[in-house]
Design a protein around this motif. Structure first.
Motif, PDB file in Angstrom:
ATOM      1  N   UNK A   1       1.031   9.399  15.075  1.00  0.00           N
ATOM      2  CA  UNK A   1       1.247  10.040  16.377  1.00  0.00           C
ATOM      3  C   UNK A   1      -0.024  10.788  16.752  1.00  0.00           C
ATOM      4  N   UNK A   2      -0.608  10.399  17.863  1.00  0.00           N
ATOM      5  CA  UNK A   2      -1.854  10.966  18.363  1.00  0.00           C
ATOM      6  C   UNK A   2      -1.632  12.399  18.850  1.00  0.00           C
ATOM      7  N   UNK A   3      -2.548  13.284  18.476  1.00  0.00           N
ATOM      8  CA  UNK A   3      -2.471  14.688  18.892  1.00  0.00           C
ATOM      9  C   UNK A   3      -3.647  15.015  19.805  1.00  0.00           C
ATOM     10  N   UNK A   4      -3.329  15.660  20.915  1.00  0.00           N
ATOM     11  CA  UNK A   4      -4.396  16.077  21.830  1.00  0.00           C
ATOM     12  C   UNK A   4      -3.920  17.257  22.657  1.00  0.00           C
ATOM     13  N   UNK A   5      -4.730  18.283  22.693  1.00  0.00           N
ATOM     14  CA  UNK A   5      -4.425  19.449  23.523  1.00  0.00           C
ATOM     15  C   UNK A   5      -3.114  20.119  23.175  1.00  0.00           C
ATOM     16  N   UNK A   6      -2.755  20.135  21.888  1.00  0.00           N
ATOM     17  CA  UNK A   6      -1.523  20.795  21.465  1.00  0.00           C
ATOM     18  C   UNK A   6      -0.251  20.012  21.747  1.00  0.00           C
ATOM     19  N   UNK A   7      -0.410  18.714  22.094  1.00  0.00           N
ATOM     20  CA  UNK A   7       0.753  17.880  22.406  1.00  0.00           C
ATOM     21  C   UNK A   7       0.706  16.606  21.573  1.00  0.00           C
ATOM     22  N   UNK A   8       1.868  15.998  21.405  1.00  0.00           N
ATOM     23  CA  UNK A   8       2.004  14.741  20.666  1.00  0.00           C
ATOM     24  C   UNK A   8       2.009  13.608  21.677  1.00  0.00           C
ATOM     25  N   UNK A   9       0.905  12.883  21.716  1.00  0.00           N
ATOM     26  CA  UNK A   9       0.672  11.725  22.566  1.00  0.00           C
ATOM     27  C   UNK A   9       1.798  11.284  23.457  1.00  0.00           C
ATOM     28  N   UNK A  10       2.332  10.087  23.216  1.00  0.00           N
ATOM     29  CA  UNK A  10       3.292   9.502  24.154  1.00  0.00           C
ATOM     30  C   UNK A  10       4.634  10.217  24.195  1.00  0.00           C
ATOM     31  N   UNK A  11       4.924  11.058  23.199  1.00  0.00           N
ATOM     32  CA  UNK A  11       6.210  11.761  23.200  1.00  0.00           C
ATOM     33  C   UNK A  11       6.212  12.942  24.154  1.00  0.00           C
ATOM     34  N   UNK A  12       5.013  13.420  24.495  1.00  0.00           N
ATOM     35  CA  UNK A  12       4.857  14.591  25.362  1.00  0.00           C
ATOM     36  C   UNK A  12       5.691  15.767  24.849  1.00  0.00           C
ATOM     37  N   UNK A  13       5.562  16.027  23.544  1.00  0.00           N
ATOM     38  CA  UNK A  13       6.212  17.158  22.876  1.00  0.00           C
ATOM     39  C   UNK A  13       5.108  18.084  22.390  1.00  0.00           C
ATOM     40  N   UNK A  14       5.396  19.369  22.345  1.00  0.00           N
ATOM     41  CA  UNK A  14       4.415  20.307  21.791  1.00  0.00           C
ATOM     42  C   UNK A  14       4.192  19.980  20.317  1.00  0.00           C
ATOM     43  N   UNK A  15       2.920  19.995  19.918  1.00  0.00           N
ATOM     44  CA  UNK A  15       2.566  19.699  18.530  1.00  0.00           C
ATOM     45  C   UNK A  15       3.311  20.601  17.548  1.00  0.00           C
ATOM     46  N   UNK A  16       3.316  21.907  17.813  1.00  0.00           N
ATOM     47  CA  UNK A  16       3.972  22.849  16.898  1.00  0.00           C
ATOM     48  C   UNK A  16       5.461  22.537  16.736  1.00  0.00           C
ATOM     49  N   UNK A  17       6.119  22.185  17.826  1.00  0.00           N
ATOM     50  CA  UNK A  17       7.551  21.859  17.768  1.00  0.00           C
ATOM     51  C   UNK A  17       7.788  20.592  16.947  1.00  0.00           C
ATOM     52  N   UNK A  18       6.949  19.579  17.130  1.00  0.00           N
ATOM     53  CA  UNK A  18       7.063  18.323  16.390  1.00  0.00           C
ATOM     54  C   UNK A  18       6.872  18.575  14.884  1.00  0.00           C
ATOM     55  N   UNK A  19       5.865  19.370  14.533  1.00  0.00           N
ATOM     56  CA  UNK A  19       5.610  19.675  13.124  1.00  0.00           C
ATOM     57  C   UNK A  19       6.770  20.466  12.522  1.00  0.00           C
ATOM     58  N   UNK A  20       7.351  21.370  13.295  1.00  0.00           N
ATOM     59  CA  UNK A  20       8.524  22.122  12.810  1.00  0.00           C
ATOM     60  C   UNK A  20       9.703  21.184  12.546  1.00  0.00           C
ATOM     61  N   UNK A  21       9.904  20.209  13.423  1.00  0.00           N
ATOM     62  CA  UNK A  21      10.989  19.240  13.223  1.00  0.00           C
ATOM     63  C   UNK A  21      10.779  18.463  11.920  1.00  0.00           C
ATOM     64  N   UNK A  22       9.552  18.031  11.678  1.00  0.00           N
ATOM     65  CA  UNK A  22       9.240  17.296  10.452  1.00  0.00           C
ATOM     66  C   UNK A  22       9.461  18.176   9.237  1.00  0.00           C
ATOM     67  N   UNK A  23       8.933  19.403   9.265  1.00  0.00           N
ATOM     68  CA  UNK A  23       9.082  20.312   8.128  1.00  0.00           C
ATOM     69  C   UNK A  23      10.549  20.615   7.848  1.00  0.00           C
ATOM     70  N   UNK A  24      11.340  20.751   8.883  1.00  0.00           N
ATOM     71  CA  UNK A  24      12.771  21.014   8.716  1.00  0.00           C
ATOM     72  C   UNK A  24      13.464  19.841   8.020  1.00  0.00           C
TER      73      UNK A  24
ATOM     74  N   UNK B   1      15.215   9.026  15.298  1.00  0.00           N
ATOM     75  CA  UNK B   1      14.283   8.206  14.529  1.00  0.00           C
ATOM     76  C   UNK B   1      13.446   8.982  13.518  1.00  0.00           C
ATOM     77  N   UNK B   2      13.237  10.265  13.732  1.00  0.00           N
ATOM     78  CA  UNK B   2      12.356  11.048  12.862  1.00  0.00           C
ATOM     79  C   UNK B   2      12.871  11.157  11.424  1.00  0.00           C
ATOM     80  N   UNK B   3      14.156  11.378  11.173  1.00  0.00           N
ATOM     81  CA  UNK B   3      14.608  11.467   9.773  1.00  0.00           C
ATOM     82  C   UNK B   3      14.304  10.211   8.948  1.00  0.00           C
ATOM     83  N   UNK B   4      14.484   9.036   9.511  1.00  0.00           N
ATOM     84  CA  UNK B   4      14.192   7.797   8.778  1.00  0.00           C
ATOM     85  C   UNK B   4      12.697   7.648   8.530  1.00  0.00           C
ATOM     86  N   UNK B   5      11.891   8.050   9.490  1.00  0.00           N
ATOM     87  CA  UNK B   5      10.440   7.984   9.331  1.00  0.00           C
ATOM     88  C   UNK B   5       9.984   8.921   8.220  1.00  0.00           C
TER      89      UNK B   5
END
Length: 164
Positions: A135-158, A35-39
């Motif tokens: 997507x809500x960020x708290x404590x270095x994680x992405x809310x309901x996805x329970x993914x590390x914030x840094x990893x999620x941002x890297x996926x988006x940047x890629x 879903x991330x590429x379409x978003x």
């Protein structure tokens, strides 16, 4: 098509229901790999931002079709796609007069941090890409996805880099 019918059509299209008689249904689970590429493609601006304040915004329609909005001031911490000043205004449907159910989540609150996938709204405002443009960020994680914030941002940047 009447203004009211058009308004309800647009709200249904964006995933926001304003009729308390209509039961809310949760959108299907977000799958980042699929879903991330379409978003990313649907957003003209993607940021990491912190909510600085929420105030009443514009009003559209009259009577039963009246819809109130909030202007949400967001301080931009990081731009992932597009150009933006240091602070932007994001528009959300106000819950002041109606029961509003949104798959995007509860109303924004000052101090919260988000990854926002945005498109131009009315005037200088932005709106989240429906149905899950935030997507809500708290404590270095992405809310309901329970993914590390840094990893999620890297996926988006890629994805953004691959689209250039």
């Amino acid at each position: 098509m009447t203004f009211r019918a058009l308004l309800f059509f647009l709200l249904a299209l964006t995933g926001t229901l304003v009729d308390p008689a209509v039961p809310a249904s949760a959108p299907p689970p977000f799958r980042p790999a699929q879903d991330l590429p379409a978003l990313v493609e649907g957003a003209s601006l993607i940021i990491v931002g912190k909510i600085e304040g929420v105030k009443p915004g514009r009003v559209a329609g009259r009577g039963d079709a009246r819809l109130e909005f909030n202007d949400v001031r967001v301080r931009v911490e990081k731009r992932l796609k597009g150009e933006a000043p240091q602070a932007i205004t994001v528009e959300e449907v106000s819950q002041a007069r109606r029961v509003v159910i949104s798959p995007a989540g509860p109303p924004f609150q000052p101090g919260e941090r988000y990854v926002l996938f945005l498109m131009r709204g009315e005037g200088d405002r932005y709106v989240p890409v429906p149905p899950r443009g935030r997507f809500y960020l708290e404590g270095g994680r992405v809310g309901p996805l329970d993914i590390e914030e840094a990893k999620f941002l890297q996926q988006i940047e890629s994805i953004v880099q691959g689209a250039r």
